[in-house]
Design a protein around this motif. Structure first.
Motif, PDB file in Angstrom:
ATOM      1  N   GLU A  68      87.281   9.742  35.010  1.00  0.00           N
ATOM      2  CA  GLU A  68      86.932   8.776  33.956  1.00  0.00           C
ATOM      3  C   GLU A  68      86.133   7.603  34.551  1.00  0.00           C
ATOM      4  O   GLU A  68      85.134   7.170  33.966  1.00  0.00           O
ATOM      5  N   ILE A  69      86.556   7.121  35.699  1.00  0.00           N
ATOM      6  CA  ILE A  69      85.853   5.987  36.328  1.00  0.00           C
ATOM      7  C   ILE A  69      84.440   6.421  36.746  1.00  0.00           C
ATOM      8  O   ILE A  69      83.459   5.709  36.526  1.00  0.00           O
ATOM      9  N   ARG A  70      84.358   7.624  37.317  1.00  0.00           N
ATOM     10  CA  ARG A  70      83.035   8.113  37.759  1.00  0.00           C
ATOM     11  C   ARG A  70      82.095   8.328  36.568  1.00  0.00           C
ATOM     12  O   ARG A  70      80.891   8.168  36.695  1.00  0.00           O
ATOM     13  N   SER A  71      82.689   8.676  35.399  1.00  0.00           N
ATOM     14  CA  SER A  71      81.844   8.965  34.226  1.00  0.00           C
ATOM     15  C   SER A  71      81.070   7.736  33.774  1.00  0.00           C
ATOM     16  O   SER A  71      80.048   7.848  33.119  1.00  0.00           O
ATOM     17  N   PHE A  72      81.557   6.525  34.102  1.00  0.00           N
ATOM     18  CA  PHE A  72      80.743   5.349  33.747  1.00  0.00           C
ATOM     19  C   PHE A  72      80.148   4.682  34.998  1.00  0.00           C
ATOM     20  O   PHE A  72      79.833   3.492  35.021  1.00  0.00           O
ATOM     21  N   GLY A  73      80.008   5.472  36.066  1.00  0.00           N
ATOM     22  CA  GLY A  73      79.263   5.003  37.237  1.00  0.00           C
ATOM     23  C   GLY A  73      80.088   4.300  38.304  1.00  0.00           C
ATOM     24  O   GLY A  73      79.543   3.806  39.285  1.00  0.00           O
ATOM     25  N   GLY A  74      81.411   4.274  38.143  1.00  0.00           N
ATOM     26  CA  GLY A  74      82.259   3.621  39.147  1.00  0.00           C
ATOM     27  C   GLY A  74      82.545   4.530  40.325  1.00  0.00           C
ATOM     28  O   GLY A  74      82.311   5.740  40.265  1.00  0.00           O
ATOM     29  N   ARG A  75      83.048   3.934  41.394  1.00  0.00           N
ATOM     30  CA  ARG A  75      83.396   4.720  42.592  1.00  0.00           C
ATOM     31  C   ARG A  75      84.912   4.731  42.727  1.00  0.00           C
ATOM     32  O   ARG A  75      85.533   3.662  42.770  1.00  0.00           O
ATOM     33  N   ALA A  76      85.489   5.915  42.739  1.00  0.00           N
ATOM     34  CA  ALA A  76      86.953   6.000  42.788  1.00  0.00           C
ATOM     35  C   ALA A  76      87.387   7.241  43.540  1.00  0.00           C
ATOM     36  O   ALA A  76      86.646   8.222  43.641  1.00  0.00           O
ATOM     37  N   GLU A  77      88.594   7.174  44.077  1.00  0.00           N
ATOM     38  CA  GLU A  77      89.183   8.330  44.744  1.00  0.00           C
ATOM     39  C   GLU A  77      90.691   8.292  44.543  1.00  0.00           C
ATOM     40  O   GLU A  77      91.250   7.211  44.327  1.00  0.00           O
ATOM     41  N   CYS A  78      91.306   9.465  44.599  1.00  0.00           N
ATOM     42  CA  CYS A  78      92.770   9.507  44.484  1.00  0.00           C
ATOM     43  C   CYS A  78      93.349  10.186  45.713  1.00  0.00           C
ATOM     44  O   CYS A  78      92.848  11.220  46.153  1.00  0.00           O
ATOM     45  N   CYS A  79      94.350   9.570  46.261  1.00  0.00           N
ATOM     46  CA  CYS A  79      95.011  10.124  47.433  1.00  0.00           C
ATOM     47  C   CYS A  79      96.441  10.472  47.010  1.00  0.00           C
ATOM     48  O   CYS A  79      97.126   9.625  46.431  1.00  0.00           O
ATOM     49  N   ARG A  80      96.870  11.718  47.269  1.00  0.00           N
ATOM     50  CA  ARG A  80      98.260  12.064  46.929  1.00  0.00           C
ATOM     51  C   ARG A  80      99.194  11.459  47.962  1.00  0.00           C
ATOM     52  O   ARG A  80      99.121  11.794  49.151  1.00  0.00           O
ATOM     53  N   VAL A  81     100.022  10.541  47.519  1.00  0.00           N
ATOM     54  CA  VAL A  81     100.964   9.863  48.416  1.00  0.00           C
ATOM     55  C   VAL A  81     102.340   9.870  47.766  1.00  0.00           C
ATOM     56  O   VAL A  81     102.468   9.575  46.583  1.00  0.00           O
ATOM     57  N   ASP A  82     103.350  10.203  48.573  1.00  0.00           N
ATOM     58  CA  ASP A  82     104.718   9.980  48.114  1.00  0.00           C
ATOM     59  C   ASP A  82     105.174   8.677  48.761  1.00  0.00           C
ATOM     60  O   ASP A  82     105.445   8.632  49.968  1.00  0.00           O
TER      61      ASP A  82
END
Ligand SMILES: NC(=O)c1ccc[n+]([C@@H]2O[C@H](COP(=O)([O-])OP(=O)(O)OC[C@H]3O[C@@H](n4cnc5c(N)ncnc54)[C@H](O)[C@@H]3O)[C@@H](O)[C@H]2O)c1
Length: 277
Positions: free
Chosen positions: A51-65
């Motif tokens: 969703e963030i990338r769809s409006f030109g933002g830079r984002a990443e998700c890291c799986r963390v417990d």
């Protein structure tokens, strides 16, 4: 000390859902350079990234417990290898909604592990860099349950009091050492994310169930304005003043506002899961 979002690298724990997701989208909209989501739910986190990338933002998700110290150290190294982190928002949290005698040892340990111990683990990864740069912001989403104890929250409320103690002491230490970092403690009343599904409020004009996007906006506004404490709604902050009253008077006031009945219909995320299956 302010925490401007434009150009900032912002890490949000529990950013895959609820308040964390709304903060991630809001920060990206305000021009954050990089949004880093740390969440145990990789699929939901990935959807927020898209969703963030769809409006030109830079984002990443890291799986963390966040309850696993090794997982946090690994994620910290991975995140920092791609660049500095300017703002850390400790937002992930859980609630059981159980009465004291229904709580297992494991329930209590899990609540404290995520709501309290993970704060130490996460902040430890990024504070050294902030101290070196003399710049940065640590935000913790605690709760209005950290202002006053509430029925069916002996685990949750205690964990939020602890989170506030952690943040106040960290702020004191940074000030004492002359380190100019921004800190913000956030204490919302109930928010419509699903985490507290089923709760009721007796006087919705004074103590409304808050809207998640409004909450995220207020948090981001407070960061940019350099505020250090945010209680929502503002009326809930009156409890701080009421704490000087004798205990029976304080108890009568909280009963009048129905505070201890708010959790009577609590189903939380378990209820949501039961409906889905
Ligand atoms: N919803 C409310 O009424 C309310 C009120 C006051 C304070 N808060 C606080 O706000 C914060 C966010 O709440 P929310 O309502 O958005 O909750 P939520 O359940 O929507 O989001 C919590 C997120 O944390 C993640 N998470 C859970 N366990 C994790 C783990 N071990 N490691 C990594 N991530 C994990 C979940 O996957 C989820 O994405 C919490 O700290 C909560 O205590 C919520």
């Amino acid at each position: 000390m302010r925490a401007p979002l434009a150009g900032a690298n912002v890490l949000i724990t529990g950013g895959a859902s609820g308040i964390g997701k709304a903060l991630a989208l809001g920060a990206a909209n305000r021009g954050a350079a990089r949004i880093i989501l740390w969440d145990i739910d990789e699929e939901a986190g990935g959807a927020v990234v898209d969703e963030i990338r769809s409006f030109g933002g830079r984002a990443e998700c890291c799986r963390v417990d966040l309850t696993d110290p090794e997982s946090v150290i690994e994620a910290g190294a991975q995140t920092l290898s791609a660049g500095r982190v300017d703002i850390v928002i400790n937002n992930a949290g859980i609630v059981t909604g159980k009465r004291f005698l229904e709580l297992s040892e494991d329930d209590i340990a899990r609540t404290f592990d995520l709501n309290v111990l993970s704060l130490y683990r996460v902040v430890r990864q990024f504070l050294p860099g902030m101290i070196e740069r003399k710049k940065g912001s640590i935000v913790t989403v605690a709760s209005a349950a950290g202002l006053v104890g509430v029925s069916r929250q002996t685990d949750y409320s205690a964990s939020k009091f602890a989170a506030i103690g952690f943040m106040e002491s960290l702020r004191a230490e940074l000030r004492h050492d002359g380190t100019p970092l921004h800190t913000l403690i956030v204490q919302p009343y109930y928010v419509n994310t699903g985490m507290f599904d089923g709760v009721r409020t007796r006087f919705p004009r004074l103590l409304p169930i808050l809207d998640v996007d409004d909450v995220a906006d207020s948090i981001l506004d407070s960061m940019e304005a350099g505020r250090q404490s945010l209680v929502m709604p503002a009326f809930a902050a009156a409890i701080k003043l009421m704490k000087v009253l004798p205990v029976p008077v304080l108890d009568t006031i909280t009963d009048l506002f129905g505070v201890n009945g708010t959790m009577d219909g609590f189903v939380g995320r378990e209820g949501e899961r039961r409906q889905e299956s």
